[in-house]
Motif scaffolding. Structure first.
Motif, short mmCIF file in Angstrom:
data_model
loop_
_atom_site.label_atom_id
_atom_site.label_comp_id
_atom_site.label_asym_id
_atom_site.label_seq_id
_atom_site.Cartn_x
_atom_site.Cartn_y
_atom_site.Cartn_z
N GLU A 6 0.92 -1.51 -0.05
CA GLU A 6 -0.02 -0.04 0.04
C GLU A 6 0.73 1.37 -0.08
O GLU A 6 2.01 1.17 0.28
CB GLU A 6 -1.01 0.13 1.41
CG GLU A 6 -1.61 -1.19 1.43
CD GLU A 6 -1.31 -2.03 2.64
OE1 GLU A 6 -2.22 -2.65 3.25
OE2 GLU A 6 0.00 -2.20 2.73
N CYS A 22 -2.65 0.03 -4.31
CA CYS A 22 -2.33 -1.15 -3.48
C CYS A 22 -1.79 -2.07 -4.81
O CYS A 22 -2.46 -2.30 -5.51
CB CYS A 22 -3.48 -2.20 -2.74
SG CYS A 22 -2.88 -3.51 -2.50
N TRP A 36 -10.15 -3.05 0.92
CA TRP A 36 -9.64 -2.06 1.76
C TRP A 36 -10.20 -2.21 3.20
O TRP A 36 -11.70 -2.04 3.30
CB TRP A 36 -9.67 -0.61 1.50
CG TRP A 36 -8.72 -0.34 0.23
CD1 TRP A 36 -9.21 -0.52 -1.19
CD2 TRP A 36 -7.46 -0.13 0.16
NE1 TRP A 36 -8.14 -0.26 -1.91
CE2 TRP A 36 -7.09 0.11 -1.39
CE3 TRP A 36 -6.62 0.04 1.13
CZ2 TRP A 36 -5.56 0.41 -1.58
CZ3 TRP A 36 -5.39 0.45 0.94
CH2 TRP A 36 -4.78 0.72 -0.40
N CYS A 96 -4.63 -2.80 2.71
CA CYS A 96 -5.14 -3.52 1.63
C CYS A 96 -5.15 -5.17 1.53
O CYS A 96 -4.41 -5.61 2.37
CB CYS A 96 -4.19 -3.31 0.38
SG CYS A 96 -4.42 -4.12 -1.48
N GLY A 112 -1.75 -6.57 3.18
CA GLY A 112 -0.60 -5.43 3.09
C GLY A 112 -0.07 -5.18 4.56
O GLY A 112 -0.77 -5.37 5.53
#
Length: 121
Positions: A6, A22, A36, A96, A112
C-alpha cells in the motif's frame, strides 16, 4: 503467495481527499476479490470497500458510500481507494487485502502492511 504493498496515506484536513494505492504481485491468478480495511485506535478492523478481481462487483460500507470509490487497474495490477470528503472519523490505518474466494468477509487471505490516514478537524 500474493504480496500487497500500500501507499498513499497521510495527513489531510477534513473535507479533503486522498487516494490509496495497492500494488499486487505474485500469484494474482488465485485472487477473487480485493478489499480495503481500516482499523482505528481501540476499534476492531472493519471492511471499508471491496471489488472482485474482474472489477464487476463492488461493496461499500454505508459510512463511506458516496465518498469513497474503489477501482482496479488491471494493466498495473493495482487497486485504488479514492477517498473524498474525508472526515475525522475516517482516521485509521488502512490495509489492502486479497482473498481467494469471497468478497464480503473479514477473513481475507493476504494482507498488506497498512498505511496511516489521519484526518484533522
Amino acid at each position: 503467495q500474493v504480496q500487497l504493498a500500500e501507499s498513499g496515506g497521510g495527513l489531510v484536513q477534513a473535507g479533503g481527499s486522498l487516494r490509496l494505492s495497492c500494488v499486487v504481485s505474485g500469484r494474482t491468478a488465485v485472487i477473487y476479490a480485493m478489499a480495503w480495511f481500516r482499523q482505528a485506535p481501540g476499534a476492531e478492523r472493519e471492511l471499508v470497500s471491496a471489488v472482485t478481481w474482474n472489477g464487476i462487483t463492488t461493496y461499500y460500507q454505508n459510512s463511506v458510500k458516496g465518498r469513497f470509490t474503489i477501482s482496479r487497474d488491471a494493466a498495473k495490477n493495482t487497486v485504488y481507494l479514492q477517498m473524498n470528503s474525508l472526515k475525522p472519523e475516517d482516521t485509521a490505518v488502512y490495509y489492502c487485502a486479497a482473498d481467494r474466494n469471497q468478497l464480503r468477509t473479514n477473513r481475507y487471505d493476504y494482507w498488506g502492511q497498512g498505511t496511516q490516514v489521519t484526518v484533522s478537524s
